[in-house]
Write a protein that holds these residues in place. Structure first.
Motif, PDB file in Angstrom:
ATOM      1  N   ILE A  61      39.002 -31.930 -10.734  1.00  0.00           N
ATOM      2  CA  ILE A  61      38.924 -32.573 -12.050  1.00  0.00           C
ATOM      3  C   ILE A  61      37.851 -31.913 -12.912  1.00  0.00           C
ATOM      4  O   ILE A  61      38.075 -31.635 -14.099  1.00  0.00           O
ATOM      5  CB  ILE A  61      38.667 -34.086 -11.887  1.00  0.00           C
ATOM      6  N   LEU A  62      36.689 -31.639 -12.316  1.00  0.00           N
ATOM      7  CA  LEU A  62      35.611 -31.004 -13.075  1.00  0.00           C
ATOM      8  C   LEU A  62      35.970 -29.589 -13.516  1.00  0.00           C
ATOM      9  O   LEU A  62      35.643 -29.170 -14.633  1.00  0.00           O
ATOM     10  CB  LEU A  62      34.321 -31.005 -12.254  1.00  0.00           C
ATOM     11  N   THR A  63      36.658 -28.844 -12.671  1.00  0.00           N
ATOM     12  CA  THR A  63      37.105 -27.489 -13.026  1.00  0.00           C
ATOM     13  C   THR A  63      38.101 -27.554 -14.178  1.00  0.00           C
ATOM     14  O   THR A  63      38.026 -26.765 -15.129  1.00  0.00           O
ATOM     15  CB  THR A  63      37.729 -26.781 -11.805  1.00  0.00           C
ATOM     16  N   LEU A  65      38.311 -29.914 -16.379  1.00  0.00           N
ATOM     17  CA  LEU A  65      37.551 -30.329 -17.560  1.00  0.00           C
ATOM     18  C   LEU A  65      36.836 -29.139 -18.197  1.00  0.00           C
ATOM     19  O   LEU A  65      36.866 -28.956 -19.419  1.00  0.00           O
ATOM     20  CB  LEU A  65      36.538 -31.411 -17.168  1.00  0.00           C
ATOM     21  N   ALA A  66      36.216 -28.327 -17.368  1.00  0.00           N
ATOM     22  CA  ALA A  66      35.473 -27.168 -17.875  1.00  0.00           C
ATOM     23  C   ALA A  66      36.410 -26.080 -18.394  1.00  0.00           C
ATOM     24  O   ALA A  66      36.040 -25.313 -19.293  1.00  0.00           O
ATOM     25  CB  ALA A  66      34.582 -26.608 -16.780  1.00  0.00           C
ATOM     26  N   VAL A  71      38.433 -29.224 -24.827  1.00  0.00           N
ATOM     27  CA  VAL A  71      37.379 -30.139 -24.414  1.00  0.00           C
ATOM     28  C   VAL A  71      36.042 -29.672 -24.977  1.00  0.00           C
ATOM     29  O   VAL A  71      35.178 -30.476 -25.323  1.00  0.00           O
ATOM     30  CB  VAL A  71      37.332 -30.248 -22.873  1.00  0.00           C
ATOM     31  N   ARG A  72      35.892 -28.373 -25.106  1.00  0.00           N
ATOM     32  CA  ARG A  72      34.631 -27.811 -25.601  1.00  0.00           C
ATOM     33  C   ARG A  72      34.312 -28.270 -27.027  1.00  0.00           C
ATOM     34  O   ARG A  72      33.160 -28.314 -27.429  1.00  0.00           O
ATOM     35  CB  ARG A  72      34.683 -26.291 -25.524  1.00  0.00           C
ATOM     36  N   VAL A  80      29.967 -29.304 -20.374  1.00  0.00           N
ATOM     37  CA  VAL A  80      31.006 -28.416 -19.818  1.00  0.00           C
ATOM     38  C   VAL A  80      30.398 -27.515 -18.750  1.00  0.00           C
ATOM     39  O   VAL A  80      30.975 -27.323 -17.673  1.00  0.00           O
ATOM     40  CB  VAL A  80      31.670 -27.583 -20.942  1.00  0.00           C
ATOM     41  N   ALA A  83      29.709 -29.543 -15.667  1.00  0.00           N
ATOM     42  CA  ALA A  83      30.969 -29.807 -14.956  1.00  0.00           C
ATOM     43  C   ALA A  83      31.369 -28.585 -14.130  1.00  0.00           C
ATOM     44  O   ALA A  83      31.803 -28.700 -12.977  1.00  0.00           O
ATOM     45  CB  ALA A  83      32.069 -30.181 -15.941  1.00  0.00           C
ATOM     46  N   SER A  87      31.491 -28.517 -10.069  1.00  0.00           N
ATOM     47  CA  SER A  87      32.774 -28.212  -9.422  1.00  0.00           C
ATOM     48  C   SER A  87      32.617 -27.161  -8.325  1.00  0.00           C
ATOM     49  O   SER A  87      33.390 -27.135  -7.372  1.00  0.00           O
ATOM     50  CB  SER A  87      33.812 -27.763 -10.445  1.00  0.00           C
TER      51      SER A  87
END
Length: 196
Positions: A61-63, A65-66, A71-72, A80, A83, A87
């Motif tokens: 999930i964190l990967t 997100l980043a 998202v940025r 970011v 995250a 990850s």
């Protein structure tokens, strides 16, 4: 071949009865010990499995997100970056803490305690009334198994032990056959059997 108890020495009968009683009491004590320990371990195991799931899913999930560029625009760059760092850090921490081994060891120990609980109960309620020497040998064998599982030194957190205590005392692990037998004993239909 059956023994002729009519000609048996009263002192020998008393010692035999005492041995039966002591084996039965100790077996019931160990049955209860194994019930509490296995129940606490299974509760703890559920928590550990959840934590294991988080450790497996969080990096994914964190990967993600980043990695998503849109998202940025919505969150600060440092979030970011954090995250992305987490990850990669979480799997390394999980490997260092050896999460997989702990889940397996806990599952194996909980299963062994549950198995021992049943064996001690059978010894106390059935086997002890046969050959006393065989019952003592069985007790010794079961205690050796109990010592082996205890040697793993798995210490259950207090909160899981307290939760197990509440479940057991609340009747979660009472079998209907036991309750029916207890009711029948109270009504005088069957002899009362001493339990915990």
């Amino acid at each position: 071949m059956a023994e002729d108890i009519r000609n048996e020495d009263p002192d020998t009968r008393e010692v035999t009865s005492r041995r039966i009683a002591e084996i039965r009491v100790e077996a019931l004590r160990q049955e209860e010990n194994c019930l509490y320990t296995s129940t606490a371990m299974y509760g703890w195991l559920a928590t550990v499995k959840f934590q294991h799931g988080v450790v497996v899913l969080a990096p994914v999930i964190l990967t993600a997100l980043a990695a998503f560029s849109y998202v940025r625009d919505l969150i600060p760059a440092w979030v970011v970056a954090l995250a992305g760092l987490l990850s990669t850090l979480i799997p390394s921490l999980a490997k260092a803490l050896d999460f997989e081994t702990h889940v397996k060891e806990l599952k194996d120990a909980a299963g062994e305690y549950k198995s021992l609980q049943d064996r001690f109960r059978q010894l106390a309620n059935i086997l002890v009334y046969g050959d006393v020497t065989a019952a003592e040998a069985r007790m010794s064998e079961l205690m050796d198994r109990l010592d082996a599982v205890r040697s793993k030194s798995i210490v259950v957190p207090q909160k899981h032990f307290e939760a197990a205590q509440a479940k057991i005392k609340g009747g979660t692990y009472d079998f209907s056959v036991d309750m029916n037998l207890r009711d029948a004993a109270e009504d005088g239909l069957v002899p009362m059997v001493a339990r915990r």
